[in-house]
Design an enzyme around this catalytic site. Structure first.
Site, PDB file in Angstrom:
ATOM      1  N   VAL A 187       0.832  -1.210   0.000  1.00 45.05           N
ATOM      2  CA  VAL A 187       0.000   0.000   0.000  1.00 45.05           C
ATOM      3  C   VAL A 187       0.867   1.260   0.000  1.00 45.05           C
ATOM      4  O   VAL A 187       0.644   2.193  -0.795  1.00 45.05           O
ATOM      5  CB  VAL A 187      -0.962  -0.023   1.218  1.00 45.05           C
ATOM      6  CG1 VAL A 187      -1.716   1.297   1.340  1.00 45.05           C
ATOM      7  CG2 VAL A 187      -1.938  -1.185   1.092  1.00 45.05           C
TER       8      VAL A 187
ATOM      9  N   GLY B 229     -11.020  -1.458   0.854  1.00 44.46           N
ATOM     10  CA  GLY B 229      -9.942  -0.975  -0.025  1.00 44.46           C
ATOM     11  C   GLY B 229     -10.274   0.319  -0.737  1.00 44.46           C
ATOM     12  O   GLY B 229     -10.357   1.378  -0.116  1.00 44.46           O
TER      13      GLY B 229
ATOM     14  N   LYS C 171     -13.504  -5.095   9.896  1.00 38.85           N
ATOM     15  CA  LYS C 171     -14.023  -4.069   8.975  1.00 38.85           C
ATOM     16  C   LYS C 171     -15.462  -3.701   9.344  1.00 38.85           C
ATOM     17  O   LYS C 171     -15.854  -2.531   9.278  1.00 38.85           O
ATOM     18  CB  LYS C 171     -13.946  -4.571   7.539  1.00 38.85           C
ATOM     19  CG  LYS C 171     -12.509  -4.727   7.034  1.00 38.85           C
ATOM     20  CD  LYS C 171     -12.464  -5.514   5.741  1.00 38.85           C
ATOM     21  CE  LYS C 171     -11.054  -5.667   5.205  1.00 38.85           C
ATOM     22  NZ  LYS C 171     -10.931  -6.668   4.145  1.00 38.85           N
TER      23      LYS C 171
ATOM     24  N   GLY D  27      -2.092 -12.060  -3.795  1.00 37.36           N
ATOM     25  CA  GLY D  27      -1.907 -10.928  -2.877  1.00 37.36           C
ATOM     26  C   GLY D  27      -3.193 -10.462  -2.224  1.00 37.36           C
ATOM     27  O   GLY D  27      -3.226  -9.402  -1.604  1.00 37.36           O
TER      28      GLY D  27
HETATM   29  P1  NAP Z   1       2.923  -4.823   3.660  1.00 41.35           P
HETATM   30  O1  NAP Z   1       3.065  -5.022   2.204  1.00 41.35           O
HETATM   31  O2  NAP Z   1       3.383  -5.904   4.576  1.00 41.35           O
HETATM   32  O3  NAP Z   1       3.644  -3.451   4.027  1.00 41.35           O
HETATM   33  C1  NAP Z   1       3.970  -3.081   5.336  1.00 41.35           C
HETATM   34  C2  NAP Z   1       5.270  -2.342   5.304  1.00 41.35           C
HETATM   35  O4  NAP Z   1       5.557  -1.889   6.608  1.00 41.35           O
HETATM   36  C3  NAP Z   1       6.431  -3.227   4.843  1.00 41.35           C
HETATM   37  O5  NAP Z   1       7.264  -2.516   3.962  1.00 41.35           O
HETATM   38  C4  NAP Z   1       7.131  -3.561   6.150  1.00 41.35           C
HETATM   39  O6  NAP Z   1       8.511  -3.777   5.975  1.00 41.35           O
HETATM   40  C5  NAP Z   1       6.880  -2.305   6.956  1.00 41.35           C
HETATM   41  N1  NAP Z   1       6.923  -2.588   8.371  1.00 41.35           N
HETATM   42  C6  NAP Z   1       6.208  -3.497   9.045  1.00 41.35           C
HETATM   43  N2  NAP Z   1       6.499  -3.452  10.358  1.00 41.35           N
HETATM   44  C7  NAP Z   1       7.443  -2.502  10.509  1.00 41.35           C
HETATM   45  C8  NAP Z   1       8.162  -1.988  11.613  1.00 41.35           C
HETATM   46  N3  NAP Z   1       7.966  -2.461  12.844  1.00 41.35           N
HETATM   47  N4  NAP Z   1       9.058  -0.998  11.396  1.00 41.35           N
HETATM   48  C9  NAP Z   1       9.265  -0.528  10.152  1.00 41.35           C
HETATM   49  N5  NAP Z   1       8.641  -0.960   9.078  1.00 41.35           N
HETATM   50  C10 NAP Z   1       7.714  -1.938   9.236  1.00 41.35           C
HETATM   51  O7  NAP Z   1       1.409  -4.547   4.047  1.00 41.35           O
HETATM   52  P2  NAP Z   1       0.299  -3.810   3.137  1.00 41.35           P
HETATM   53  O8  NAP Z   1      -0.435  -4.845   2.376  1.00 41.35           O
HETATM   54  O9  NAP Z   1       0.904  -2.672   2.447  1.00 41.35           O
HETATM   55  O10 NAP Z   1      -0.734  -3.310   4.279  1.00 41.35           O
HETATM   56  C11 NAP Z   1      -0.477  -2.137   4.998  1.00 41.35           C
HETATM   57  C12 NAP Z   1      -1.764  -1.757   5.729  1.00 41.35           C
HETATM   58  O11 NAP Z   1      -2.808  -1.564   4.762  1.00 41.35           O
HETATM   59  C13 NAP Z   1      -2.303  -2.837   6.678  1.00 41.35           C
HETATM   60  O12 NAP Z   1      -2.905  -2.209   7.788  1.00 41.35           O
HETATM   61  C14 NAP Z   1      -3.355  -3.546   5.850  1.00 41.35           C
HETATM   62  O13 NAP Z   1      -4.359  -4.178   6.624  1.00 41.35           O
HETATM   63  C15 NAP Z   1      -3.928  -2.372   5.089  1.00 41.35           C
HETATM   64  N6  NAP Z   1      -4.625  -2.731   3.863  1.00 41.35           N
HETATM   65  C16 NAP Z   1      -3.963  -3.439   2.913  1.00 41.35           C
HETATM   66  C17 NAP Z   1      -4.633  -3.766   1.745  1.00 41.35           C
HETATM   67  C18 NAP Z   1      -3.956  -4.546   0.659  1.00 41.35           C
HETATM   68  O14 NAP Z   1      -4.596  -4.865  -0.336  1.00 41.35           O
HETATM   69  N7  NAP Z   1      -2.661  -4.843   0.767  1.00 41.35           N
HETATM   70  C19 NAP Z   1      -5.958  -3.364   1.559  1.00 41.35           C
HETATM   71  C20 NAP Z   1      -6.590  -2.602   2.546  1.00 41.35           C
HETATM   72  C21 NAP Z   1      -5.896  -2.291   3.707  1.00 41.35           C
HETATM   73  P3  NAP Z   1       9.068  -5.197   5.496  1.00 41.35           P
HETATM   74  O15 NAP Z   1       9.112  -5.139   4.008  1.00 41.35           O
HETATM   75  O16 NAP Z   1      10.410  -5.277   6.122  1.00 41.35           O
HETATM   76  O17 NAP Z   1       8.124  -6.239   6.014  1.00 41.35           O
HETATM   77  N1  HSE Z   2      -7.145  -9.810   3.118  1.00 41.02           N
HETATM   78  C1  HSE Z   2      -8.016  -8.726   2.851  1.00 41.02           C
HETATM   79  C2  HSE Z   2      -9.130  -9.227   1.955  1.00 41.02           C
HETATM   80  C3  HSE Z   2      -7.226  -7.588   2.188  1.00 41.02           C
HETATM   81  O1  HSE Z   2      -9.020 -10.337   1.422  1.00 41.02           O
HETATM   82  O2  HSE Z   2     -10.131  -8.538   1.800  1.00 41.02           O
HETATM   83  C4  HSE Z   2      -7.941  -6.273   2.225  1.00 41.02           C
HETATM   84  O3  HSE Z   2      -8.181  -5.817   3.507  1.00 41.02           O
END
Ligand code: NAP
Ligand code: HSE
Length: 437
Positions: A34, A149, A220, A202
């Site tokens: 994200v 999302g 949610k 993903g």
């Molecule tokens: P992600 O790909 O795992 O990204 C998280 C990032 O934060 C990574 O780069 C990670 O580094 C870094 N990180 C984690 N813990 C850390 C720490 N203690 N100190 C410094 N850096 C740290 O996750 P994401 O999918 O982007 O999701 C991020 C947020 O968005 C979450 O709350 C998720 O629920 C929400 N969200 C995601 C989606 C989706 O489709 N992905 C949709 C809706 C909401 P590393 O690379 O070293 O792990």
């Molecule tokens: N794991 C979640 C889903 C990602 O499948 O909807 C978005 O929050």
């Protein structure tokens, strides 16, 4: 409470300043799926550069994250102290999980810095306390991206439906479960294989248990309940059932009932203080908006006392879709920097060369050679026939039949139809575009 984000006097008002306010300085925590998309949108959208400027990217072990397309002025850091010391206007939290994200969000708010987050877990667990803190400190906490999302459902409730009294919120809030169940429903795959594919694509959380067992959707739903009913709903109080027991045979029986199976999250207000909330697999009509919702898409239907039901759907997961919700929250915070987009709408240049597939329905007095006449005219305009359809049972003096054509310019089609030598057989054809969306 007046947000601490700097305000500009309206143009023409006594305090109106000649120089526009500088852009909001944005610090981004987390450069994963994200966070990276947020940074890319901010760097590509030069039209909003006067309102938002990314100043810091924070991530552990940040050197491996540095992106060549990002502006040279961005500070890449793995020291959170450096972020707070820079006194940004807004902190975007895209780390995820409860700790240390909650600690950093709380710290930002305590310093009067507004926060935008995508973290449903955090808002479900601590939203009411964090919103109170933001109000006390005169800043804002926004979390559109935490639910569904890229579907702007929180804005819809808070702005678009502010004139109604919400009675029920129901939807498909977990893309992984919807992907799994809709693939099982099409008969092609086992639950295990579909979950594996959802991880590969993903959609799933790092631990897909929270998707499959309903915990993600319950979090949610708790966020939506807070926004819709202004009541704290704890995730643990949502009656939650896993999709694991659903078997291929259930889809066969469901189909015989005109139904299919989806994970549905629903919360309704029984009275001003009492909520009923549940998440789990349910039979829904195949032809309903939930039954037709396929793949990782999310859909939310909101029922109001006065306006009835409105529905919102789209990509519930994925970096870009979720980042759009974050950037929209940032733009809302920057609203005092002036209107978003140009102040005028200059006249658009028009392109009337509409191109596509078409359905052409003729009604004719039947005789030999009509079809040859039509196809010859189409061929002269290099238009390819896709299908010819004729239903039996119509009178010969008013015989309807249909020709569909492959993609062509509408203007060419109209010209071709005008050339059909039809004085003795034609009654005006009906031309309809064939749409696929
Ligand atoms: P992600 O790909 O795992 O990204 C998280 C990032 O934060 C990574 O780069 C990670 O580094 C870094 N990180 C984690 N813990 C850390 C720490 N203690 N100190 C410094 N850096 C740290 O996750 P994401 O999918 O982007 O999701 C991020 C947020 O968005 C979450 O709350 C998720 O629920 C929400 N969200 C995601 C989606 C989706 O489709 N992905 C949709 C809706 C909401 P590393 O690379 O070293 O792990
Ligand atoms: N794991 C979640 C889903 C990602 O499948 O909807 C978005 O929050």
């Amino acid at each position: 409470v007046t947000p601490r984000v700097e305000h500009v006097a309206a143009p023409g008002s006594p305090g109106a300043a000649a120089t526009p306010a500088p852009p909001l300085r944005v610090a981004l925590l987390g450069f994963g799926t994200v966070g990276r998309s947020v940074a890319r949108i901010l760097s590509e959208r030069t039209d909003i550069a006067s309102r938002l400027r990314l100043t810091h990217v924070f991530n552990r072990d940040v050197a491996r994250k540095r992106a060549s397309w990002a502006a040279d002025s961005i500070v890449w850091t793995e020291r959170i102290e450096e972020v707070f010391a820079s006194r940004p206007d807004v902190v975007v939290e895209a780390i995820g999980g409860l700790e240390p994200a909650e600690d950093w969000v709380r710290r930002a708010l305590q310093q009067g810095l507004s926060v935008v987050t995508a973290n449903k877990q955090l808002i479900a667990a601590a939203g009411p306390r964090l919103l109170r803190l933001a109000a006390d400190e005169g800043c804002e906490l926004r979390f559109e991206a935490a639910v569904a999302g890229g579907v702007p459902v929180i804005q819809a409730i808070q702005q678009g439906l502010a004139g109604d009294v919400i009675a029920r919120v129901a939807g498909i809030l977990n893309g992984t479960c919807n992907y799994v169940l809709s693939r099982m429903g099409s008969g092609s795959v086992s639950m295990e294989d579909a979950v594996t594919d959802a991880i590969r694509l993903g959609y799933a959380e790092a631990d897909p248990t929270s998707d499959v067992d309903g915990v993600d959707a319950a979090a949610k739903l708790a966020v939506l309940a807070g926004v819709a009913f202004h009541r704290e709903l704890r995730t643990a109080d949502v009656a939650t059932a896993s999709i694991r027991p659903v078997d291929a045979v259930d889809f066969r029986y469901a189909r015989r009932l005109g139904r299919t199976i989806r994970q549905i999250a629903a919360v309704e207000a029984l009275d001003a203080a009492t909520l009923h909330a549940r998440v789990g697999p349910a039979l829904v009509p195949e032809a309903s908006r939930f039954g037709r919702n396929e793949g990782a898409n999310n859909i939310v239907a909101i029922t109001g006392r006065y306006g009835g039901t409105t529905a919102y759907s789209g990509a519930g997961a994925g970096g870009d879709a979720t980042a759009v919700a974050i950037v929209s929250d940032l733009l809302a915070l920057s609203a005092s920097r002036g209107p978003c987009g140009p102040a005028e709408w200059p006249a658009a240049a028009m392109d009337d060369a509409h191109e596509g597939r078409f359905y052409i329905r003729f009604v004719v007095r039947d005789r030999p050679g009509i079809l040859a006449n039509i196809t010859a005219a189409l061929a002269r305009w290099r238009i390819n026939v896709d299908a010819v359809l004729q239903e039996p049972g119509f009178p010969k003096d008013r015989l309807p039949f249909v020709v569909t054509v492959e993609p062509c310019r509408e203007l060419d089609l109209r010209n071709a139809l005008n050339e059909v030598d039809s004085t003795d057989f034609r009654i005006e054809p009906l031309v309809l575009p064939i749409l696929f969306e």
